[in-house]
Design a protein around this motif. Structure first.
Motif, short mmCIF file in Angstrom:
data_model
loop_
_atom_site.label_atom_id
_atom_site.label_comp_id
_atom_site.label_asym_id
_atom_site.label_seq_id
_atom_site.Cartn_x
_atom_site.Cartn_y
_atom_site.Cartn_z
N ASN A 110 1.15 -1.07 -0.07
CA ASN A 110 -0.27 -0.08 0.16
C ASN A 110 0.54 1.61 0.39
O ASN A 110 2.17 0.81 0.59
N ILE A 111 0.47 2.59 0.17
CA ILE A 111 1.37 3.66 -0.59
C ILE A 111 1.23 3.88 1.03
O ILE A 111 2.82 4.79 0.67
N GLU A 112 1.45 3.23 1.95
CA GLU A 112 2.08 3.75 3.14
C GLU A 112 3.71 2.74 3.55
O GLU A 112 4.41 3.52 3.51
N GLN A 113 3.25 1.80 3.29
CA GLN A 113 4.49 0.93 3.31
C GLN A 113 5.72 1.89 1.90
O GLN A 113 6.49 1.32 2.40
N ARG A 114 4.96 1.87 0.64
CA ARG A 114 6.03 2.45 0.38
C ARG A 114 6.59 4.78 0.62
O ARG A 114 7.39 4.34 0.58
N MET A 115 6.28 5.08 1.32
CA MET A 115 6.99 6.18 2.44
C MET A 115 7.62 5.03 3.09
O MET A 115 8.44 5.59 3.05
N ALA A 116 7.31 4.29 3.51
CA ALA A 116 8.39 3.23 5.35
C ALA A 116 9.52 2.79 4.68
O ALA A 116 10.44 3.35 4.18
N LEU A 117 9.46 2.73 3.58
CA LEU A 117 10.12 2.21 2.29
C LEU A 117 11.83 3.30 1.56
O LEU A 117 12.36 3.36 1.48
N GLU A 118 10.90 4.29 1.24
CA GLU A 118 11.59 5.22 1.11
C GLU A 118 12.44 6.40 2.31
O GLU A 118 13.13 6.14 1.72
N LEU A 119 11.59 6.20 3.08
CA LEU A 119 12.30 6.95 3.56
C LEU A 119 13.53 5.65 4.75
O LEU A 119 15.04 6.09 4.81
#
Length: 436
Positions: free
Chosen positions: A229-238
């Motif tokens: 999901n998009i929240e997990q994508r944010m997490a991996l970006e960080l």
């Protein structure tokens, strides 16, 4: 200070010192009273080898330093303008027969009642909910120590959503960055939504340039793990960004916090030599209990508490093949990964490591400061946890170290945060998190 009607008297419970050893400095220009029973309990706790023992010893040393400047029975003025006094209670008439008169906790309450009977404006300060309830039942004003509290309902999420025009999205995706005048926190994400589009476009705010940077979808997995999901994508970006030294991932069970953190850590140590190892740890639950009570070597003792972390590593090993490591055991026995209890991290200096601390909601603000301050040059720290699942009797969703750190670090250029809300473990796990 002689006008009893205008000066507040704060009677401090033992657990407040265990939460923050120098808590009495928070009560400026008032009277702070330590019941003799509190000193008795601190004397018992000082022999403990855990965080409670360290805080008890620190509190005793602090009180002793104040005592050198006067008579604690009469009151000693501190640098913050408050008067510190140790009170002895000989009257037992204030405690009803329903309460055990031999318990130190009830002697502490008796002290507060005696002072209130002198006509003073008394506040009983305790982290123990039941102690506050008893105090209120006895006619005392009881309050929590809220110096380091955060309203969980207003906790920073790390992202926001916004409806924009098609031209804005086209410019962002084509150029990769657009100027942004709206005030945002450093590294905060923005989900840009266009009308009639099912999925928004993700961007991250760069505080140095004042621009939004486009965050594209991952084309490759991270140690076999792809964001669901998009929240997990944010997490991996960080997690994969070297410019960010500390990341907090907050969310309920099954949102992928620990899995993403471990996958990113393993990805980094096998991809390049920026980090020497992945160090994974979590508090011993309940935090502070001595793992020496368990049989076996240190590794055998830790295995009981660290099994959730082993489960995540096993899942990653099934999804991704690491060169030279065919089994979880071979990876765990290598120099690439270390699993350690927080008890043994204190005092260490940890440079060039990818540190993952799980279940951080069970740490107090002081404990989280102790852990994060271990990070040496070139180290990245990942903190994960669920503020609604707390095992410590003196912490809650508003006062734990995880939520405190999120609000304290918000806006710092080296800090990134995401609140993960969607459970991806299973439909059953999601229902359990929501309904139970």
């Amino acid at each position: 200070m002689s006008d009893n009607g205008s000066v507040k008297t704060f009677v401090i419970d033992t657990n407040v010192f265990i939460h923050k050893a120098d808590a009495i400095l928070s009560f400026r220009d008032n009277e702070v009273v330590i019941p003799l029973g509190v000193l008795e309990e601190l004397d018992t706790l000082k022999t403990y080898s855990d965080e409670r023992g360290r805080n008890a010893r620190h509190a005793i040393r602090f009180i002793d330093s104040v005592a050198k400047h006067g008579d604690l029975q009469k009151g000693v003025k501190m640098e913050n303008g408050s008067i510190l006094r140790v009170a002895v209670s000989f009257n037992r008439k204030g405690i009803p027969n329903d309460l055990n008169k031999t318990k130190v906790d009830n002697h502490i309450l008796q002290t507060a009642i005696d002072i209130q009977n002198e006509g003073r404006m008394v506040f009983f300060v305790s982290k123990d909910i039941n102690a506050r309830i008893k105090a209120q039942s006895l006619g005392l004003k009881a309050v929590d120590y809220e110096k380091q509290k955060v309203n969980i309902n207003d906790l920073y999420t790390g992202f926001r959503e916004l409806d924009v025009t098609a031209d804005t999205i086209a410019s962002l995706t084509t150029v990769g960055t657009i100027p942004w005048n709206e005030k945002m926190a450093a590294n905060e994400f923005l989900i840009l939504n266009e009308k009639n589009q099912d999925e928004g476009v993700l961007a991250r705010y760069d505080a140095l340039t004042g621009q939004l940077n486009f965050v594209d979808k991952l084309t490759e997995s991270v140690s076999g793990i792809k964001p669901l999901n998009i929240e997990q994508r944010m997490a991996l970006e960080l997690l994969l960004d070297d410019s960010i030294s500390i990341v907090t991932l907050v969310g309920k069970a099954g949102t992928g916090k620990t899995l993403l953190a471990v996958a990113a850590g393993l990805h980094r140590i096998f991809k390049d030599d920026r980090f020497s190892k992945v160090l994974i740890s979590r508090p011993i639950v309940p935090f502070g209990k001595d793992i020496g009570y368990l049989p076996g070597s240190k590794e055998e003792k830790l295995s009981h508490w660290m099994q959730p972390l082993h489960d995540n590593i096993e899942f990653i090993m099934r999804a991704h093949k690491f060169t030279n490591f065919k089994t979880t055991e071979s990876l765990m026995q290598s120099s690439k990964i270390e699993v350690e209890a927080l008890t043994y991290i204190r005092g260490r200096s940890l440079p060039n490591q990818y540190i993952i601390i799980d279940e951080v909601q069970n740490l107090s603000p002081h404990e989280i400061k102790t852990v994060v301050s271990r990070a040496g040059e070139g180290t990245k720290v990942i903190l994960t946890g669920d503020p609604y699942q707390i095992d410590s009797p003196y912490l809650d969703s508003n006062s734990n170290g995880l939520t405190y750190l999120v609000e304290a670090f918000k806006g710092q250029e080296v800090f990134g945060h995401v609140l993960l809300d969607k459970s991806e473990r299973s439909r059953l796990a999601e229902l359990a998190a929501e309904l139970l």
